[in-house]
Design a protein around this motif. Structure first.
Motif, PDB file in Angstrom:
ATOM      1  N   UNK A   7       0.831  -1.201   0.000  1.00 37.50           N
ATOM      2  CA  UNK A   7       0.000   0.000   0.000  1.00 37.50           C
ATOM      3  C   UNK A   7       0.866   1.251   0.000  1.00 37.50           C
ATOM      4  N   UNK A   8       2.085   1.143   0.548  1.00 38.62           N
ATOM      5  CA  UNK A   8       3.054   2.237   0.575  1.00 38.62           C
ATOM      6  C   UNK A   8       4.430   1.626   0.813  1.00 38.62           C
ATOM      7  N   UNK A   9       5.421   2.476   1.033  1.00 41.20           N
ATOM      8  CA  UNK A   9       6.779   1.994   1.289  1.00 41.20           C
ATOM      9  C   UNK A   9       6.915   1.314   2.645  1.00 41.20           C
ATOM     10  N   UNK A  10       5.928   1.486   3.512  1.00 40.00           N
ATOM     11  CA  UNK A  10       6.013   0.926   4.857  1.00 40.00           C
ATOM     12  C   UNK A  10       4.762   0.163   5.278  1.00 40.00           C
ATOM     13  N   UNK A  11       3.840  -0.033   4.361  1.00 39.53           N
ATOM     14  CA  UNK A  11       2.588  -0.698   4.698  1.00 39.53           C
ATOM     15  C   UNK A  11       2.193  -1.681   3.597  1.00 39.53           C
ATOM     16  N   UNK A  12       1.841  -2.885   4.019  1.00 45.31           N
ATOM     17  CA  UNK A  12       1.361  -3.903   3.079  1.00 45.31           C
ATOM     18  C   UNK A  12       0.098  -4.529   3.662  1.00 45.31           C
ATOM     19  N   UNK A  13      -0.688  -5.104   2.795  1.00 45.27           N
ATOM     20  CA  UNK A  13      -1.824  -5.910   3.215  1.00 45.27           C
ATOM     21  C   UNK A  13      -1.381  -7.360   3.076  1.00 45.27           C
ATOM     22  N   UNK A  14      -1.399  -8.090   4.185  1.00 44.01           N
ATOM     23  CA  UNK A  14      -0.853  -9.439   4.244  1.00 44.01           C
ATOM     24  C   UNK A  14      -1.984 -10.439   4.426  1.00 44.01           C
ATOM     25  N   UNK A  15      -1.910 -11.520   3.678  1.00 43.05           N
ATOM     26  CA  UNK A  15      -2.868 -12.621   3.809  1.00 43.05           C
ATOM     27  C   UNK A  15      -2.060 -13.866   4.146  1.00 43.05           C
ATOM     28  N   UNK A  16      -2.326 -14.426   5.320  1.00 43.49           N
ATOM     29  CA  UNK A  16      -1.660 -15.648   5.763  1.00 43.49           C
ATOM     30  C   UNK A  16      -2.554 -16.850   5.470  1.00 43.49           C
ATOM     31  N   UNK A  17      -1.928 -17.998   5.230  1.00 47.90           N
ATOM     32  CA  UNK A  17      -2.681 -19.237   5.022  1.00 47.90           C
ATOM     33  C   UNK A  17      -3.502 -19.551   6.266  1.00 47.90           C
TER      34      UNK A  17
END
Length: 173
Positions: free
Chosen positions: A59-69
């Protein structure tokens, strides 16, 4: 069992995003995107637990949207809110050319002249133009040492030691 010395902190999980189980991931090191690793380590109730990444998007240089199994609902994702996120050193060390500020926390600082261990890096302050190593000495004192390329003479990733030419008097402050 995963030990703290086998990992280093790269960020923290935030609130759930949507209803599929995605969670916001505030990171200070994007090593998870640079190195071939299938999982991240989360600290849950003081225990380090591996979670396999299904997918992520920045989403930015310091933010992601993470999906774990196996985290498929908003409620399951909410359980992870606030967890510290770690990366396994073994995967980071496989990339000899890549070394991040987060990764060197825990490294020993050695004085190139005296060949004596100065202390252990407990934090890297890169909030200003002049990055500083916060070092805890064996006597329990705190030191700030400039993280200048001109001062670093060697980095031994295997032994986790950074050798530096420390200017006279700096250790006496």
């Amino acid at each position: 069992m995963i030990r703290k010395e086998d990992v280093y902190k790269i960020g923290r999980l935030g609130k759930p995003h949507g209803v599929r189980g995605e969670v916001t991931f505030q990171f200070n090191d994007d090593i998870f995107d640079q190195v071939d690793a299938d999982y991240l380590i989360l600290e849950i109730d003081g225990i380090l637990v591996p979670f396999f990444m299904e997918e992520y998007r920045f989403r930015s240089d310091e933010l992601a949207l993470m999906k774990f199994e196996d985290i498929d609902t908003e409620d399951r994702a909410r359980e992870l809110t606030g967890c510290d996120v770690y990366f396994p050193r073994v995967h980071a060390e496989a990339d000899e050319d890549h070394l991040t500020w987060s990764e060197i926390v825990g490294y020993q600082v050695m004085d190139a002249v005296s060949q004596q261990t100065v202390g252990t890096i407990v934090h890297v302050d890169d909030s200003t133009v002049n990055t500083l190593f916060e070092v805890k000495t064996g006597e329990g004192n705190d030191l700030l040492i400039p993280a200048s390329d001109d001062m670093i003479t060697d980095v031994d990733k295997r032994q986790r030691v950074i050798t530096m030419e420390i200017p006279d008097g700096l250790l006496d402050l």
